[in-house]
Design an enzyme around this catalytic site. Structure first.
Site, mmCIF file in Angstrom:
data_model
loop_
_atom_site.group_PDB
_atom_site.id
_atom_site.type_symbol
_atom_site.label_atom_id
_atom_site.label_comp_id
_atom_site.label_asym_id
_atom_site.label_seq_id
_atom_site.Cartn_x
_atom_site.Cartn_y
_atom_site.Cartn_z
ATOM 1 N N LYS A 1 37.123 52.468 37.939
ATOM 2 C CA LYS A 1 37.214 51.038 37.643
ATOM 3 C C LYS A 1 38.584 50.785 37.018
ATOM 4 O O LYS A 1 39.084 51.635 36.265
ATOM 5 C CB LYS A 1 36.080 50.669 36.660
ATOM 6 C CG LYS A 1 36.167 49.267 36.098
ATOM 7 C CD LYS A 1 35.880 48.209 37.145
ATOM 8 C CE LYS A 1 36.157 46.800 36.625
ATOM 9 N NZ LYS A 1 36.353 45.842 37.735
ATOM 10 N N GLY A 2 39.188 49.649 37.313
ATOM 11 C CA GLY A 2 40.532 49.354 36.818
ATOM 12 C C GLY A 2 40.593 49.314 35.295
ATOM 13 O O GLY A 2 39.746 48.690 34.666
ATOM 14 N N ILE B 1 34.254 39.806 38.297
ATOM 15 C CA ILE B 1 34.036 40.591 37.078
ATOM 16 C C ILE B 1 35.155 40.293 36.084
ATOM 17 O O ILE B 1 34.929 40.203 34.877
ATOM 18 C CB ILE B 1 34.003 42.120 37.398
ATOM 19 C CG1 ILE B 1 33.000 42.438 38.512
ATOM 20 C CG2 ILE B 1 33.747 42.938 36.137
ATOM 21 C CD1 ILE B 1 31.561 42.264 38.183
ATOM 22 N N CYS C 1 44.092 41.763 42.317
ATOM 23 C CA CYS C 1 42.803 41.211 41.891
ATOM 24 C C CYS C 1 42.824 39.688 42.007
ATOM 25 O O CYS C 1 43.700 39.037 41.426
ATOM 26 C CB CYS C 1 42.481 41.592 40.455
ATOM 27 S SG CYS C 1 40.865 40.952 39.976
ATOM 28 N N ILE D 1 42.264 47.137 51.797
ATOM 29 C CA ILE D 1 42.639 45.946 51.078
ATOM 30 C C ILE D 1 41.731 45.735 49.858
ATOM 31 O O ILE D 1 40.652 46.320 49.779
ATOM 32 C CB ILE D 1 42.500 44.656 51.977
ATOM 33 C CG1 ILE D 1 41.071 44.551 52.519
ATOM 34 C CG2 ILE D 1 43.533 44.614 53.059
ATOM 35 C CD1 ILE D 1 40.759 43.273 53.276
#
Ligand SMILES: Cc1cc2nc3c(=O)[nH]c(=O)nc-3n(C[C@H](O)[C@H](O)[C@H](O)COP(=O)(O)O)c2cc1C
Length: 311
Positions: free
Chosen positions: A47-48, A73, A132, A193
């Site tokens: 997760k980033g 999110i 994002c 992507i």
């Protein structure tokens, strides 16, 4: 059946097989350890993360859509220090590689975090999220312009010796232009992507279904867009491409390889079936063997087009 060499290289990064889990859909790996064999896949993409903890957007943050889902999110994460202390011990023990996805709200923040991640043992590569669609600052603000995308990438490359992958957005007019600017920096690979900007409304109340109003569309609905992006970039540039977007079953993975990707990420499909990525890998291996291919690379960029190639 013959044996098949599944190893792939993305610039300086070598994976034992081409299948990864996409950022944000597999936590930090440990969340799934009780359900599936995490060690089977080529890499876990985390997760980033950001330098400081981020709360993310207000709820609701997920909506189901035809053949996919919308999420907003807002890049919720515990920040670098907690990540290093609490998430890395599990990831370090894995036989799969660890790719850390991260973002910042300024070029300096991207560079600073790249520098910190460079010192962390067990981080095999960095995936830079400049794509994002649902945070106000950062993310797509850096990924929609070739010069800005290149300057973030260069700033990251200056601060780390680890392999660097940049993840691009489909929410641009010409993805090849952005990919070219990023590839020219000498980056190890490009992920194509991230999600497509989307929105859903409750027709009765008139309310936007996401707290953030606009979110990112993922799942099978976006696969043709992702395959097209991979194809266009592969035709134009000599750079390692990781295909991502709507991969659910192994034939989807083959489609991406034929379009020009050398590796793959399985995202939202994991929410339906935690073992989705592992099953894609198994199916891909059987397919390659049955077709008599010695290695994954045999399939890369093997699309055949009718006549001119463009509609
Ligand atoms: C709930 C959710 C969270 C995500 N979080 C991130 C993230 O933190 N960083 C990132 O680069 N991509 C993130 N993504 C995008 C996915 O990694 C992937 O690019 C996208 O979902 C398309 O793949 P898919 O159709 O297989 O899901 C997220 C996607 C979803 C659905």
């Amino acid at each position: 059946m013959s044996t098949v060499d599944l190893e792939v290289s993305i610039g300086r990064l070598t994976l034992k097989n081409p299948v990864m889990v996409a950022s944000g859909t597999f936590g930090y790996g440990s969340e799934y350890a009780g359900f599936v064999d995490v060690n089977a896949i080529g890499a876990v993409v985390t997760k980033g993360i950001s330098i400081y903890p981020t709360d993310g957007n207000s709820a609701p943050r997920i909506v189901e859509t035809p053949s996919g889902m919308l999420n907003a999110i807002g890049l919720q994460n515990p920040g670098f220090e907690v990540f290093e202390r609490e998430k890395m011990p599990f990831l370090r023990k894995l036989r799969s590689k660890t790719i850390v996805n991260f973002f910042g709200s300024t070029v300096e923040e991207y560079a600073e975090l790249a520098g910190r991640l460079d010192t962390v043992e067990g981080v095999d590569a960095l995936e830079v999220n400049i794509s994002c669609p649902n945070i106000k600052r950062g993310g797509l603000a850096f990924g929609a312009d070739p010069q800005t995308a290149a300057s973030v990438t260069r700033a990251v490359l200056r601060r780390t010796d680890k392999p660097v992958i940049v993840k691009l957005s489909p929410n641009v007019t010409d993805i090849v232009e952005i990919a070219r600017a990023v590839a020219d920096t000498g980056v190890d690979g490009i992920t194509l992507i991230n999600t497509l900007r989307g929105m859903a409304i409750d027709y009765r109340s008139g309310r936007a279904l996401l707290g953030n109003v606009i979110g990112g569309l993922s799942g099978p609905a976006i696969r043709p867009v992702a395959v097209r992006a991979v194809y266009e970039v592969a035709q134009a540039l000599d750079v390692s491409i990781i295909g991502c977007g709507g991969i659910v079953e192994w034939p989807d993975a083959v489609e991406f390889l034929r379009a020009g990707a050398c590796a793959l990420q399985v995202g939202s499909a994991t929410f339906r079936k935690p073992s989705a990525a592992m099953e894609v890998l198994q199916g891909l291996e059987v397919f390659l063997k049955k077709a008599g291919h010695a290695m994954v690379g045999d399939l890369v960029s093997t699309v055949k087009v009718h006549g001119g190639g463009h509609p």
